[in-house]
Structure formats: structure tokens, C-alpha cells
Write an enzyme that holds these catalytic residues in place. Structure first.
Site, short mmCIF file in Angstrom:
data_model
loop_
_atom_site.label_atom_id
_atom_site.label_comp_id
_atom_site.label_asym_id
_atom_site.label_seq_id
_atom_site.Cartn_x
_atom_site.Cartn_y
_atom_site.Cartn_z
N GLU A 94 55.81 32.03 -7.75
CA GLU A 94 56.84 32.74 -8.49
C GLU A 94 57.34 33.96 -7.71
OE1 GLU A 94 55.21 31.95 -13.06
OE2 GLU A 94 55.25 33.98 -12.24
N CYS A 95 58.63 34.03 -7.50
CA CYS A 95 59.28 35.22 -6.94
C CYS A 95 58.58 35.70 -5.67
CB CYS A 95 59.36 36.32 -7.99
SG CYS A 95 60.61 37.58 -7.65
N GLY A 96 57.82 36.79 -5.73
CA GLY A 96 57.14 37.27 -4.53
C GLY A 96 56.22 36.24 -3.92
#
Length: 460
Positions: free
Chosen positions: A339-341
Site C-alpha cells: 500500500e502506498c509507501g
């Protein structure tokens, strides 16, 4: 009546009541977190049981509220977590605590749903925090507008923040139409300021003096009318019981499976409720620190949550053993949800805000670049077969990749327009997106993220 309610605190079907406030503001950056955390710390260090919540999606403010209250902090959002989940968590908190504090999101009426919507739905009295460092008489107009913009909104009063001194505080108090709405003023100062960066506040674990800052803020609040009020003098709210939004899964879909979860300063965007869901699904959770160079522990699947890999890109780049253990995991066909990072770290390279390019883990082809402006913000949802995960997006980077998106998230109520959502990339057992999922919104969809079989993305 309140005593009778709390006498049945052990009965999950009985109503519960306790002191409660929603700390709001006219805009972001006014000092909501400082005040909410100071109030929690003030009462917690006096031996009271305090439970704090954060309105809306947020990973950073809860760190401070958890440190201040000494208890886990969950999110309340009428769309993402749902009204039933909010009601159940508030009821449980009121059954166990003497004070419930909910920190609002953005401005009081910003967003849909807003902090005001939450306050109205659950009868939470609003205490407005206003940054008054550049105003005098207008303070009264702003306070009056916040209180009366929506008729019938539960109201507790107003507190001025970043005030120059006693004379300034007196001018602000005199500007109020109703002097009894005055809850005091906090001075300008750096001893209890909570430092910020892009995405929000700096996490407590990155500061050696985090508790000292909270104690200084609590000391300042103790000198105000709000701080001098005993918990019995704060507004009390009754919370009715409700069945959970969704019962625990009838089948432990992840039973017998071990999930390795990255967790450190680079990967810290983890909702406590998400861990609860994974455990309810039967998974064994094993944490590791990429920043410390730890290789993957023995596991069946990996979760790489969001965080700040861009602040630690150099340190992450040198840990070759971790990169190799991730590559072996993927080569064995074992799932990765990023997720994301977490997704940012999986690409070939990451260019930080200072223009330096760092080699990352190379499990997805392409490049990530940081920007000075937001690249994505807002609620999102992802459909996996017949199940839908709710969540959100919030990032300052963008990625360039030859991979074609396998699906897109969509905004709630926004139709099925791909351009409005986040791309979701699938390469072998790797599934990655800027989308942050709220696992409690669908046990079935969550399980699919960590199972090796195709997870049924809805291409819509």
C-alpha cells in the site's frame, strides 16, 4: 441515570455514558491534535481512563493520541468505517473509560462526511480550537459561526490557540457573544509544538521528547478553564449499543497462514483495526523492520503498509539481503500486498524531493518520483469479485511504469471512472496500489489480498 447506565458497562447490549468531546477547528493546522492530546494526557496522568479516536482516515495524529491516552486509537468515519462500527467503538469506549475524546478532521464542516456529521450523529459536543494569533474581535464572529452554522449541533465551547498573552486572551474572550463559551487560551510556544512534515505530523517514535511535549501541553491546558474542569464537569454523552457492522468471519480464511508485516519508521501507516481483522481471519502476524535490514521472517504472505520510504530511501537501498529475501518470496508465488509507501519501495528506483535517485527493491518495473504538491487525496473503494474494500488515498508521489493497471479504485458515489481512482498493479503474486484499505470493511476481500489464488479484481 448515568450511574445506572455505567453500572451495566459489562453488558454489551446496555447503553453506556461518559464524558465526551469532539475537538474540532475551522481548518487544518489550528492545533486540534495538540489540544486533544493535551486533554487526554492531562486526565490520563491523573489516573483516569481515557479513550481517544480520530475522525476520518489518518495514521499520524493517532500516534500522539495513543501516547497521550495510553490506549490504542481507532478511526471513526461514517463512510469508511461505517456508522455501525463507529457506534460500536464509541459504546465500548464509554463502557470502559471516564472520558472519550474524538479529534476532528480538517475544518468542522469540511468533507462528506464531516466532523460535524459525526458530532450530530452521536451527540458529541463540539469544542472548537481556533488559531487566534492574528485576530481579535473576529474570533467572536468565527466562534459564533461555527456554533450556529448548523442549527442543533451539540456544542461545548471554544478554546483559543497560539495566544500572545493575557491581554490578547482577554480581547478574544470579550469578542464572544456568550462568555460562558470561553474554555481558555493556550500560548504560543515551542515547548509543546508538534512538528510537521508532508502528510502530517511527525510520528511520536521519531522524537525523543514526545512525552515531554505532551506533558508541557497538558501543563498549559491545566491553567485554562477547560483544564480546571473535573471530568464530572465535562459534557456527558450516552452511547447506545449496536451489533457490529459485520460479524467475525464464520470461516477463518487465513487460518494456518503467517503474514509478515513491515513495521518501522518507514512503514508505520497501520490501522490497529486492520491488525485485529487479520487476527480474526486466523492469520499469525510476524513483524519485521526493513530499516533495520531484517530479512523476511518465515511467512506465507507479506504486507508492506504505507509510510515514509522517501525519508529513508538511502537506508532501505543498502539492505541487499532484504531485497533478495523478498525476491525469493515472490519467486515462490507467495502473495505481497503493498500500500502506498509499501508500493513505492517495490519499484526499481525512487527519486526523493532533493532529486536523488535510490535503487529500491525491483519487484515492480518503473520509477517513483516525489513532488511538492499532493498527487492523490480522498476516499476510495476497491471491488474484488463480489466484495468491496473501502479506504482512501493520500500521497505526494507518482509512479511511471510499463505495467498496465489491472484495476482502478473508484471514489464513493463517483461512478466507475478509472481516472478518479488509483491504479492497482498486479505482477505475479504482487498486488500494489496507492490505495490504503480499511480491512474491516470486508473480511472476504481482505483475505483475498493475502491468498495465492487470483483475487478477482473487478476491471469494471
Amino acid at each position: 441515570m448515568d450511574a445506572a447506565l455505567n453500572a451495566h458497562a459489562g453488558d454489551p447490549a446496555a447503553p453506556a455514558a461518559c464524558a465526551a468531546l469532539l475537538v474540532a477547528a475551522p481548518a487544518s493546522g489550528q492545533g486540534k491534535t495538540t489540544v486533544a492530546a493535551a486533554l487526554a494526557r492531562l486526565h490520563a496522568r491523573q489516573g483516569r481512563r481515557v479513550r481517544a479516536f480520530k475522525c476520518g482516515p489518518d495514521f499520524l495524529d493517532p500516534h500522539w493520541l495513543a501516547l497521550a491516552s495510553g490506549a490504542p486509537v481507532h478511526s471513526l468515519d461514517l463512510w469508511m468505517t461505517g456508522e455501525a462500527d463507529c457506534r460500536a467503538r464509541l459504546h465500548a469506549a464509554a463502557s470502559a473509560a471516564e472520558l472519550v475524546i474524538v479529534e476532528g478532521v480538517m475544518g468542522l464542516f469540511d468533507g462528506s462526511p464531516s466532523a460535524a456529521d459525526l458530532a450530530e450523529r452521536f451527540g458529541l459536543p463540539v469544542m472548537a480550537v481556533i488559531d487566534a494569533q492574528a485576530m481579535a474581535g473576529t474570533f467572536g464572529a468565527l466562534a459564533y459561526g461555527l456554533q450556529n452554522f448548523r442549527p442543533g449541533l451539540p456544542w461545548a465551547g471554544v478554546l483559543a490557540n497560539r495566544v500572545a498573552g493575557e491581554r490578547h486572551a482577554g480581547m478574544l474572550k470579550d469578542a464572544l457573544r456568550e462568555p460562558d463559551q470561553w474554555l481558555g487560551a493556550l500560548p504560543r510556544g515551542t515547548d509543546f509544538a508538534l512538528p510537521e512534515r508532508h502528510l502530517g505530523l511527525v510520528a511520536t517514535g521519531e522524537l525523543g521528547d514526545a512525552m515531554a511535549r505532551l506533558d508541557a501541553a497538558a501543563d498549559a491546558l491545566a491553567a485554562t478553564p477547560l483544564g480546571r474542569l473535573p471530568v464530572e464537569g465535562l459534557p456527558r454523552v450516552r452511547f447506545d449499543a449496536v451489533a457490529p457492522a459485520q460479524p467475525a468471519p464464520s470461516a477463518p480464511l487465513l487460518a494456518g497462514r503467517t503474514l509478515a508485516i513491515a513495521r518501522d519508521a518507514a512503514f508505520s501507516f497501520i490501522y490497529p483495526a486492520n491488525l485485529d481483522v487479520l487476527s480474526a481471519l486466523g492469520a499469525q502476524l510476524s513483524f519485521f523492520s526493513p530499516l533495520a535490514g531484517e530479512v523476511l521472517p518465515p511467512c506465507d504472505a507479506v504486507w508492506l503498509p504505507g509510510g515514509y520510504p522517501e525519508l529513508h530511501a538511502g537506508a532501505l537501498a543498502v539492505h541487499v539481503a532484504l531485497r533478495e529475501s523478498l525476491a525469493r518470496h515472490v519467486a515462490q508465488g507467495k502473495p505481497v500486498w503493498a500500500e502506498c509507501g509499501g508500493m513505492m519501495a517495490l519499484f526499481d528506483t525512487l527519486t526523493t524531493a532533493d532529486g536523488q535517485a535510490h535503487r529500491m527493491w525491483g519487484l515492480l518495473p518503473g520509477h517513483v518520483r516525489m513532488h511538492k504538491r499532493l498527487a492523490g487525496l480522498g476516499p476510495q473503494q476497491l471491488t474484488l469479485g463480489d466484495a468491496t474494500l473501502r479506504g482512501h488515498t493520500f500521497h505526494y508521489s507518482s509512479c511511471e511504469t510499463p505495467l498496465a493497471p489491472s484495476a482502478h479504485t473508484v471514489r464513493p458515489g463517483g461512478g466507475r471512472t478509472a481516472s478518479a481512482g488509483e491504479a492497482l498493479y498486479v505482477q505475479g503474486p504482487v498486488r500494489a496500489s496507492y490505495f490504503h484499505a480499511w480491512f474491516a470493511s470486508s473480511f472476504a476481500a481482505t483475505a483475498r489480498l493475502f491468498l495465492p489464488a487470483p483475487i478477482g479484481f473487478d476491471h469494471g
